[in-house]
Design a protein around this motif. Structure first.
Motif, short mmCIF file in Angstrom:
data_model
loop_
_atom_site.label_atom_id
_atom_site.label_comp_id
_atom_site.label_asym_id
_atom_site.label_seq_id
_atom_site.Cartn_x
_atom_site.Cartn_y
_atom_site.Cartn_z
N ASP A 87 50.22 39.82 41.72
CA ASP A 87 49.41 41.04 41.71
C ASP A 87 48.68 41.20 43.04
O ASP A 87 48.54 42.32 43.53
N VAL A 138 46.49 44.26 44.54
CA VAL A 138 45.36 44.16 43.61
C VAL A 138 44.35 43.18 44.20
O VAL A 138 44.68 42.03 44.49
N GLU A 187 44.60 46.81 35.83
CA GLU A 187 45.14 45.74 36.67
C GLU A 187 44.33 44.48 36.41
O GLU A 187 43.17 44.57 36.08
N PRO A 188 44.93 43.30 36.59
CA PRO A 188 46.34 43.05 36.85
C PRO A 188 47.17 43.20 35.57
O PRO A 188 46.62 43.41 34.50
N HIS A 189 48.48 43.06 35.71
CA HIS A 189 49.38 43.19 34.57
C HIS A 189 49.37 41.88 33.77
O HIS A 189 50.06 40.93 34.13
#
Length: 187
Positions: free
Chosen positions: A55, A60, A135-137
């Motif tokens: 990320d 990010v 975010e993040p994933h």
């Protein structure tokens, strides 16, 4: 038995708007209030006791804060301390750049709090953490994050994630938040 609940939220440490975070949905990145975000290299993204390098590579940013800004670990710490009637993360580690918690990562902080709770005769059956943000994933690292948090805390921790459907600071991509709960018992 007691239930403890915790919450934490942090802004992303965005330097001069150079992150792509928030631009996809039309929101402008929020500049940091801390000069350190403007002057420092890209801040590492720590969440749920692990570093999210993929990320980071997508742009990010890491979280603002005196420690690593790990909202998941901090929320779980607050839940643990709450269940054991031992205050909160601020009263335990202090607040500010010169506090005992400054510069620490979530894992060592969780281990220290777990040891302090154990010293007072408390054990934990389990914990749950919900991460709120765009975010993040989380789905890509959910299992690794749950393992890392469980190892640091010394009890099973499950992780879920959600968004706020575009509402509030998490919906605008300015940061992330986490809610946590634990079940504690005298051991």
């Amino acid at each position: 038995m007691r239930i403890g609940q915790g919450f934490d939220a942090h802004r992303f440490c965005i330097r001069g708007g150079d992150s792509a975070l928030g631009e996809a949905d039309g929101a402008a990145p929020v500049p940091s209030k801390e000069a350190s975000c403007e002057e420092a290299p890209q801040r590492e993204l720590w969440l749920a006791c692990i570093r999210w390098t993929d990320d980071e590579a997508r742009g990010v940013a890491g979280f603002e804060g005196d420690s690593d800004g790990d909202v998941a670990a901090h929320a779980l710490i607050d839940a643990m301390l709450s269940a054991c009637d031992m205050g909160d993360i601020g009263s335990f580690f202090g607040v500010g750049a010169s506090s005992r918690g400054a510069g620490l990562h979530g894992g060592p902080m969780l281990r220290e709090v777990a040891a302090a709770c154990s010293k007072e005769g408390w054990r934990f059956a389990n914990g749950c953490v919900t991460i709120v943000g765009n975010e993040p994933h989380v789905s890509r690292h959910r299992d690794d994050a749950a393992r890392a948090m469980s190892a640091a805390a010394g009890f099973p921790v499950r992780i879920t994630a959600t968004t706020s459907d575009g509402m509030g600071f998490t919906g605008r991509g300015e940061g992330a938040a986490a809610l946590a709960s634990v079940l504690a018992y005298r051991g």
